[in-house]
Motif scaffolding. Structure first.
Motif, PDB file in Angstrom:
ATOM      1  N   GLU A 154       0.820  -1.220   0.000  1.00 60.56           N
ATOM      2  CA  GLU A 154       0.000   0.000   0.000  1.00 60.56           C
ATOM      3  C   GLU A 154       0.851   1.266   0.000  1.00 60.56           C
ATOM      4  OE1 GLU A 154      -3.942  -1.818   2.288  1.00 60.56           O
ATOM      5  OE2 GLU A 154      -2.384  -0.795   3.432  1.00 60.56           O
TER       6      GLU A 154
ATOM      7  N   MET B 276       0.307   3.902  -2.785  1.00 63.52           N
ATOM      8  CA  MET B 276      -0.001   5.294  -2.444  1.00 63.52           C
ATOM      9  C   MET B 276       0.773   6.237  -3.358  1.00 63.52           C
ATOM     10  SD  MET B 276      -1.881   6.950  -0.337  1.00 63.52           S
ATOM     11  CE  MET B 276      -2.159   8.183  -1.576  1.00 63.52           C
ATOM     12  N   ALA B 277       2.063   5.923  -3.525  1.00 60.99           N
ATOM     13  CA  ALA B 277       2.882   6.768  -4.400  1.00 60.99           C
ATOM     14  C   ALA B 277       2.395   6.677  -5.843  1.00 60.99           C
ATOM     15  CB  ALA B 277       4.341   6.357  -4.291  1.00 60.99           C
TER      16      ALA B 277
ATOM     17  N   LEU C  12      -0.669   6.017  -6.806  1.00 61.90           N
ATOM     18  CA  LEU C  12      -1.941   6.737  -6.905  1.00 61.90           C
ATOM     19  C   LEU C  12      -1.689   8.229  -7.087  1.00 61.90           C
ATOM     20  CD1 LEU C  12      -3.904   4.937  -4.063  1.00 61.90           C
ATOM     21  CD2 LEU C  12      -4.603   5.037  -6.461  1.00 61.90           C
ATOM     22  N   SER C  13      -0.712   8.720  -6.341  1.00 61.71           N
ATOM     23  CA  SER C  13      -0.396  10.135  -6.468  1.00 61.71           C
ATOM     24  C   SER C  13       0.187  10.423  -7.847  1.00 61.71           C
ATOM     25  CB  SER C  13       0.593  10.534  -5.373  1.00 61.71           C
ATOM     26  OG  SER C  13       0.964  11.881  -5.513  1.00 61.71           O
TER      27      SER C  13
ATOM     28  N   ARG D  58      -4.641  10.100  -8.860  1.00 67.66           N
ATOM     29  CA  ARG D  58      -5.924   9.493  -8.517  1.00 67.66           C
ATOM     30  C   ARG D  58      -6.333   9.780  -7.072  1.00 67.66           C
ATOM     31  NH1 ARG D  58      -7.861   5.203 -11.462  1.00 67.66           N
ATOM     32  NH2 ARG D  58      -9.681   5.456 -10.140  1.00 67.66           N
ATOM     33  N   VAL D  59      -5.605  10.631  -6.355  1.00 76.34           N
ATOM     34  CA  VAL D  59      -5.903  10.767  -4.923  1.00 76.34           C
ATOM     35  C   VAL D  59      -7.210  11.496  -4.643  1.00 76.34           C
ATOM     36  CG1 VAL D  59      -3.528  10.624  -4.110  1.00 76.34           C
ATOM     37  CG2 VAL D  59      -4.502  12.847  -4.678  1.00 76.34           C
TER      38      VAL D  59
ATOM     39  N   SER E  98     -10.013  10.508  -5.982  1.00 75.39           N
ATOM     40  CA  SER E  98     -11.187   9.641  -6.176  1.00 75.39           C
ATOM     41  C   SER E  98     -11.662   9.066  -4.846  1.00 75.39           C
ATOM     42  CB  SER E  98     -10.943   8.538  -7.195  1.00 75.39           C
ATOM     43  OG  SER E  98      -9.617   8.207  -7.272  1.00 75.39           O
ATOM     44  N   TRP E  99     -12.963   9.101  -4.656  1.00 72.19           N
ATOM     45  CA  TRP E  99     -13.584   8.718  -3.396  1.00 72.19           C
ATOM     46  C   TRP E  99     -14.236   7.352  -3.457  1.00 72.19           C
ATOM     47  CZ3 TRP E  99     -16.667  13.566  -1.331  1.00 72.19           C
ATOM     48  CH2 TRP E  99     -15.748  14.606  -1.114  1.00 72.19           C
TER      49      TRP E  99
ATOM     50  N   PRO F 107     -13.375   4.227  -5.752  1.00 69.45           N
ATOM     51  CA  PRO F 107     -12.726   2.913  -5.931  1.00 69.45           C
ATOM     52  C   PRO F 107     -11.949   2.475  -4.698  1.00 69.45           C
ATOM     53  CG  PRO F 107     -11.621   4.607  -7.223  1.00 69.45           C
ATOM     54  CD  PRO F 107     -12.811   5.255  -6.614  1.00 69.45           C
ATOM     55  N   ARG F 108     -11.705   1.179  -4.629  1.00 71.80           N
ATOM     56  CA  ARG F 108     -10.884   0.647  -3.543  1.00 71.80           C
ATOM     57  C   ARG F 108      -9.424   0.881  -3.857  1.00 71.80           C
ATOM     58  NH1 ARG F 108     -14.069  -3.392  -1.152  1.00 71.80           N
ATOM     59  NH2 ARG F 108     -15.966  -2.294  -0.601  1.00 71.80           N
ATOM     60  N   ALA F 109      -8.783   1.659  -3.019  1.00 71.26           N
ATOM     61  CA  ALA F 109      -7.394   2.000  -3.294  1.00 71.26           C
ATOM     62  C   ALA F 109      -6.528   0.752  -3.392  1.00 71.26           C
ATOM     63  CB  ALA F 109      -6.864   2.911  -2.199  1.00 71.26           C
ATOM     64  N   ALA F 110      -6.832  -0.244  -2.564  1.00 72.95           N
ATOM     65  CA  ALA F 110      -5.979  -1.426  -2.509  1.00 72.95           C
ATOM     66  C   ALA F 110      -6.020  -2.228  -3.809  1.00 72.95           C
ATOM     67  CB  ALA F 110      -6.386  -2.302  -1.334  1.00 72.95           C
TER      68      ALA F 110
ATOM     69  N   LEU G 112      -6.027  -0.787  -6.838  1.00 71.75           N
ATOM     70  CA  LEU G 112      -5.479   0.002  -7.936  1.00 71.75           C
ATOM     71  C   LEU G 112      -3.958  -0.140  -7.983  1.00 71.75           C
ATOM     72  CD1 LEU G 112      -7.621   3.223  -7.425  1.00 71.75           C
ATOM     73  CD2 LEU G 112      -7.975   1.441  -9.128  1.00 71.75           C
TER      74      LEU G 112
ATOM     75  N   VAL H 198       9.149   3.204  -3.240  1.00 69.29           N
ATOM     76  CA  VAL H 198       8.251   4.366  -3.252  1.00 69.29           C
ATOM     77  C   VAL H 198       8.865   5.477  -4.099  1.00 69.29           C
ATOM     78  CG1 VAL H 198       7.301   6.218  -1.806  1.00 69.29           C
ATOM     79  CG2 VAL H 198       7.129   3.831  -1.067  1.00 69.29           C
TER      80      VAL H 198
END
Lengths: 402, 638, 255
Positions: free
Chosen positions: C103, C107-108, C110-111, C115-116, C118-119, C121-124, C126, C163
């Motif tokens: 994760e 996280m990196a 996603l940034s 995509r940060v 988006s409220w 989708p499940r981040a895990a 992506l 990261v």
């Protein structure tokens, strides 16, 4: 997952507790729901509770009413309208009470009054002082016992006008009661004495008066007289600070409620001489009705009554008389009975006016002084509430149509 | 001129009083990082104890001053007892958990005082030798106030000497800067903390006892004192004693100035500075915090979670089992009107509303790491927004239910912009300042908001007027709200929020705009609190300023902490437990506050990570063992 | 290869910073080219960390210029610098303790993929494969599911590297990449870094205390003393430099 299950368990337990814990009602009694902010205002409400408990005991000893004993289900409303409405719901839906009575702060009283209107259930507001509960927000199902802010202010105005003082200073707790008292006083005094001026107004946060600065500011305005609606700790601090700084030496003061034992007794040695107040001189009321009440109260509790005791007692008596007159626990019959209901209270006979549901209970008006290191009302007369209400057509305009 | 001097002296006397109330709190926070809600209760106890002691020994000089010191010593001893018996056991609990214990103490002490001293206000005697007044520029000024003006600086100097000229003081100062360091030096940190707590309590007791000639002992003192104390401590800079003195001076003088000015007419508009006293200290606090994020003399704090504080374990999004469990709860709740009594439905509405309120608070406290002491503002804005749109704009109830939360969100957007620039307790206190300002507007604006009486007749539309129908509406809104919050928690945005909390350095270094993320979180939380508020208003038919009062904010905090701040179900369980306990205990006992307090204390000691947090920790296994959707706790690596 | 022959990624000119009258960094200039590992060394207090923090925007220099691929980046916030393709690791590792290893990398990513906001989708779910590839590359694939809060320190350094690689950077800034690690791990981590740098053509600037690491892996070395650049060149040249030996190598008491 497991924690979720735990939540589920709590939810289930809660539902079960609520569903099955309904107390078994004693057969044949009439249940009345009572709610008040006992833990928020214990100084007034402990005596109040003793008052209605005394009345309840007397009524039931005499066989109750309509051939049935009365049972009061009493709850603490936590001093908030939100909790009060929930408690009221509980009393109505779970306890199945015939009607509601009680409440102390105005916002709680108004919330329960509106709940009563919505639920179509009778509510006898014992103590809230706000004018709105019978006027602007008045409704068919709500009746109020105590003389309102307006009435008590009006009781002080004749004496105030008689002094012919021109420059007035006003100090009040900064919430609706203090604001209403101030508004009513200015309006009524102007009417009685058009040349009156108001040279300063000090609105103090309730319970947090900065007494030194307030006394100083009033003194600096050089008033001829002072009108105050302070009570409780604010009053005590104001009085001590004013005494120390000599504010009251040559300046007469009119203070709502300050003659009530709840607020006068704590002042003791500090009691300012000669203030004009509304209050309850229990030690000097020599009517038969009051004597009976006083004796019974002192016998049962080994303590003297406060104004709260009288209010509690009269509230219970109102409930009983309403039931007697209605001959039923049916809400509509009770409402009809309450309109124009007349009964005897320790302060004398009162009537719940059909016009606005306000009772004509009055208050003692007079002056205070010290006696054996204690504050007492030295001179006083009973001001019948009926004489201190606006004309009927004005009241009609204030009250929304039913 | 004479008036100005007199008001200045009045301000000085108030300042000394404020300083004495606050200094102990500042000391305790500086060293132990405990946010002691019970500080006001200790102050109140000081006043009551002094009253009793002076009453017993008589108002002679010896009796009076002996009584004052004796009362302070008694309160100090009680402080030590509380520290040893309760707080010591929970130093390693999550951040601010101690707050829950001290909140419980407030409840217990309030009822204990009522039980022992009775309900009547007790006005003590004047101080022997300082009973009268002296003329200053022709104005009579109380001698005792002059004494107080001297006592404040005297206490400041004595404390300075104690902290700077003794070995104990050196250790305390070292602990203020670095707790671990003191432990490493071989000093018994425990007794140091006990000593500091006792000293802080002693000062609170002394502050109370010294007020004997000025104000009656009464039951509301705890709340007024704690509010004053927090404001002074935060404005001064937490842990800074000279800062507290400066802040007390500032606030005391500004209040005196407001009262002295009274009503001033500027360009035909009358401004009542006197009415401003209701909220002036919070306005001062808001301005100070916006300009100086660590108070007048404060320094940036080390991380709130020191070593030894548990670290949150990774949360796993809801799996199928979790979804099923959620649906099962939902189904059980949906069956409630059919299975339960009418009152169960009424109580369940309250619980659901508070569950959403607490969940929204958890959203900023947990993932975003922002503690709010003023979350009720948004609950209240939602309630008032909906009620005013219904009553004043005549909108249909259904529309106001959607627009009320929008009002709350707008409020949160405005205040949040300032709030997210701060951190820790300063952030929390700025939210409180804003909440108090909003509260005071609702409280005073009689013509629009109904003032202190509030608004009545806020009932839902006809089709929702039945309790069951309204219950289903509430259930639908709350379930949707909780679901959305969970969903956001596990979305990229939720992760980013958590990233910003875990390591601001790293978050910044991978392109995340933390301030913006937190601001958005604040708005989201505000909007959901607004939904809860709007529902609350319609469920009661009336609202008044208490919906956004401090006590409501504190209730929210208590619910979140009770359930477990880093758990998603925690706030729901906390809200249910708190509301249900209060309802049940208040219904069945007279001294219900004390019993509620004792129950919370028990939970605090038995579940030092909140109910759900503790269960998760017990049931959880090592690395990824946190139950699904839950977050477990482990000790941070040494 | 000589630096001049490489494409210049980072060009620093006349960078200066003082704190309260003390010159932490004075008129420092250097450049890093693609595929090059440049080591920044110097005794404690030489200004290495200050220099570093000015490069990614944590500290604003008093004067001078920092160009990334020809673009001036002085005055940009760290997050903006990152967007331009700069990865960073820290002397004391900074990871997200409440997330798993995977994760952290997600996280990196996603940034990086913006995509940060988006409220839903499940981040895990992506960028999972992408994250796993990066973890694979740094040898952390097996520990992808573990919480960062329970990892060994050396492993955390690897996570940081993954990261830092998530935004496909042009430049890696590594502050003491091997601090706190066992000697064996140090060599392994730097060998890995060097390998990745070569295969991706990254430019790397790193500070390091361990001279074995520096002289084994750096293509070039610059030496800072009291805020001033005193030497620059290939390891052999720097090793031979008299001034460096005097102020630095001669007094390597700092381990």
């Amino acid at each position: 997952m497991k924690a979720r299950r735990h939540f589920l368990a709590i939810a289930a337990a809660l539902a079960a507790a609520a569903a099955f814990a309904a107390p078994a009602a004693a057969q044949g009694t009439i249940k009345i729901g009572e709610l008040n902010s006992y833990k928020n205002f214990p100084a007034f409400l402990e005596p109040y509770k003793k008052g209605w408990e005394l009345a309840l005991e007397q009524v039931n000893a005499a066989g109750g009413v309509l051939g049935r004993k009365i049972e009061v289900v009493s709850r603490d409303d936590n001093g908030t309208p939100g909790d009060a409405v929930r408690v009221a719901e509980e009393l109505v839906s779970r306890e199945g009470v015939a009607f509601l009575m009680g409440t102390f702060p105005s916002n709680v009283g108004l919330a329960v009054a509106d709940f009563a209107k919505q639920k179509k259930i009778l509510f006898i507001a014992a103590e809230p002082l706000t004018d709105k509960i019978v006027w602007e927000s008045g409704n068919r199902y709500t009746f109020r016992l105590r003389p309102s802010t307006y009435m008590q202010t009006a009781m002080l105005v004749p004496d105030a006008a008689k002094l012919k003082k021109k420059r007035w200073a006003i100090v009040y707790p900064n919430y609706e009661y203090g604001q209403s008292a101030t508004r009513a006083f200015k309006e009524l005094l102007k009417k009685a004495q058009p040349d009156a001026e108001f040279v300063t107004e000090q609105a103090v946060p309730l319970g947090k008066i900065d007494a030194g600065a307030v006394v100083q500011a009033i003194a600096d305005a050089k008033p001829d007289a002072i009108f105050s609606s302070l009570f409780g700790p604010d009053l005590a601090r104001f009085v001590r600070e004013g005494n120390t700084r000599g504010l009251f030496k040559d300046t007469p003061v009119f203070n709502l409620l300050a003659g009530e034992p709840e607020y006068l007794d704590p002042l003791k040695e500090e009691t300012p001489e000669g203030w004009y107040v509304t209050g309850y001189p229990w030690y000097g009321i020599d009517t038969a009705a009051h004597k009976r009440f006083l004796d019974a109260y002192q016998k049962k509790y080994n303590d003297y009554p406060r104004l709260g005791s009288v209010v509690g007692y009269a509230t219970m008596m109102t409930a009983v008389e309403a039931l007697r007159k209605a001959g039923s626990t049916d809400t509509e019959k009770l409402v009809a009975a309450m309109k124009g209901l007349t009964l005897d209270t320790p302060l004398g006979p009162i009537t719940y006016r059909a016009l606005d549901h306000q009772s004509t209970m009055g208050a003692y008006v007079g002056r205070i002084g010290k006696k054996d290191g204690k504050g007492v009302m030295t001179t006083y007369t009973y001001a019948d509430g009926a004489r201190y209400l606006p004309p009927d057509d004005e009241v009609k305009k204030l009250r929304p149509a039913e | 001129m004479a008036s100005i001097v007199a008001q200045f002296l009045n301000g000085l006397a108030s300042a000394s009083t404020l300083f004495l109330i606050a200094v102990g709190l500042s000391l305790i926070f500086g060293v132990t990082r405990i946010v002691n809600f019970a500080h006001g209760s200790l102050y109140m106890l000081g006043l009551y104890a002094a009253y009793s002691l002076i009453d017993r020994f008589g108002p002679t000089p010896l009796g009076f001053w002996g009584g004052v010191i004796g009362a302070a010593l008694l309160v100090g001893a009680l402080g030590a007892l509380v520290e040893v018996a309760i707080l010591r056991r929970i130093y390693r609990a999550p951040e601010l958990f101690q707050l829950l214990a001290t909140f419980a103490l407030v409840l217990v002490i309030r009822d204990a005082v009522l039980w022992h001293w009775g309900p009547e206000d007790l006005l003590g005697p004047r101080a022997p030798g300082f009973a009268g007044s002296v003329a200053i520029l022709g104005k009579p000024f109380p001698e005792y106030d002059l004494l107080l003006i001297a006592v404040g600086p005297l206490v400041l100097v004595l404390l300075w000497l104690l902290l700077n000229r003794t070995r104990w003081g050196t250790l305390v100062r070292a602990a203020t800067q670095d707790r671990e360091m003191v432990g490493a030096l071989g000093v018994n940190e425990r007794w140091l903390f006990t000593g500091v707590f006792a000293l802080g309590a002693f000062l609170a007791g002394l502050g109370g006892a010294l007020q004997i000639p000025r104000e009656p002992a009464q039951l509301f003192l705890d709340l007024t004192a704690i509010s004053d104390a927090f404001v002074v401590v935060v404005v001064g800079g937490m842990g800074s004693i000279p800062g507290a003195f400066l802040a007390a001076l500032l606030i005391g003088e500004i209040k005196a100035l407001c009262i002295g000015l009274g009503t001033v007419t500027v360009g035909g508009v009358a401004i009542s500075f006197s009415k401003l006293t209701l909220v002036v200290e919070f306005i001062v606090m808001a301005i100070v915090l916006i300009v100086r994020p660590y108070g007048l003399l404060g320094k940036p704090l080390a991380m709130q979670r020191g070593a030894g504080a548990p670290v949150e374990l990774p949360a796993r999004p809801d799996g199928r089992a979790m979804a099923l469990a959620g649906l099962a709860v939902l189904a059980a709740l949906a069956a409630l009107p059919a299975a339960g009594t009418p009152y169960a439905v009424v109580l369940a509405i309250d619980i659901l509303v508070f569950a959403l309120f607490a969940a929204s608070l958890q959203f900023i406290m947990g993932p975003a790491g922002m503690v709010s002491f003023g979350h009720a503002a948004y609950f209240g804005l939602g309630a008032y927004g909906a009620a005013l749109l219904l009553k004043r704009a005549g909108l249909p109830m259904e529309a106001t239910l959607a627009l009320g939360p929008l009002v709350a969100a707008l409020g949160a957007a405005l205040f949040g912009a300032f709030v997210v620039r701060l951190s820790g307790v300063y952030l929390a206190m700025l939210t409180l300042a804003f909440a108090q300002i909003v509260w005071s507007i609702a409280f005073q604006w009689d013509a629009f908001t109904g003032g202190s009486n509030g608004l009545v007749g806020v009932w839902p539309s006809g089709w929702l007027s039945g309790k069951t129908a309204f219950y289903f509406l509430t259930l639908a809104c709350v379930a949707a709200g909780v679901f959305l919050l969970r969903r956001i928690h596990f979305s990229p945005y939720g992760y980013a929020l958590r990233a910003g909390r875990d390591s601001p350095l790293r978050a910044d270094a991978i392109g995340l705009d933390i301030g913006r993320l937190q601001w958005v979180a604040f708005v989201i939380a505000g909007a959901f609190a607004g939904v809860a508020g709007a529902l609350a208003g319609y469920s009661k038919g009336s609202i008044s300023p208490e919906v956004m009062a401090v006590s409501r904010s504190v209730d929210g905090l208590v619910m979140v902490l009770l359930g477990g701040v880093q758990t998603l179900s925690g706030p729901l369980v906390g809200a249910a437990a708190f509301t249900w306990l209060q309802d049940t205990i208040a219904r069945n006992t007279e001294y219900w506050r004390a019993i509620l307090g004792a129950t919370i204390l028990f939970i605090v000691l038995a579940f030092p990570q909140g109910i759900v947090g503790q269960l998760a920790a017990w049931l959880g296994s090592r690395d990824r063992g946190a139950p699904e959707g839950m977050v477990g706790w482990r000790r941070r690596r040494a | 290869m000589e630096a001049a022959a490489r494409m210049t990624v980072l060009a620093v000119e006349n960078l200066s910073k003082s704190f309260g009258g003390v010159h932490a960094v004075r008129n420092v200039s250097f450049a890093v080219g693609a595929g090059e590992l440049l080591a920044l060394i110097g005794p404690n207090g030489a200004g290495k960390t200050t220099c570093f923090n000015m490069l990614n925007g944590q500290i604003r220099p008093d004067s001078g210029s920092v160009r990334l691929g020809g673009r001036e980046i002085v005055g940009l916030a760290p997050r903006a610098v990152w967007r331009l393709g700069v990865g960073r690791t820290f002397q004391i590792t900074a990871t997200f303790a409440s997330m798993t290893v995977r994760e952290n990398v997600q996280m990196a990513l996603l940034s990086h993929h913006r995509r940060v906001s988006s409220w839903w989708p499940r981040a895990a779910r992506l960028y999972r494969e992408e994250a796993d590839r990066l973890l694979e590359r740094v040898g952390m694939a097996e520990q992808a599911e573990r919480a960062c809060s329970v990892l060994a320190y050396g492993d955390l350094k690897r996570v940081e590297l993954a990261v830092a690689l998530a935004n496909a950077p042009r430049l890696l800034l590594m502050d003491e990449p091997t601090a706190g690690m066992a000697p064996k791990e140090r060599i392994a981590l730097m060998a890995l870094t060097a390998e990745i740098v070569r295969e991706r053509g990254l430019a790397v600037l790193f500070t390091e205390h361990d001279m074995d690491v520096v002289f084994t892996h750096a293509d070039r070395i610059i030496v800072l003393n009291r805020g001033t650049l005193i030497a620059a060149g290939r390891p052999a040249d720097v090793r031979a430099d008299a001034e460096v030996q005097a102020v630095y190598l001669g007094s390597r008491g700092h381990g």
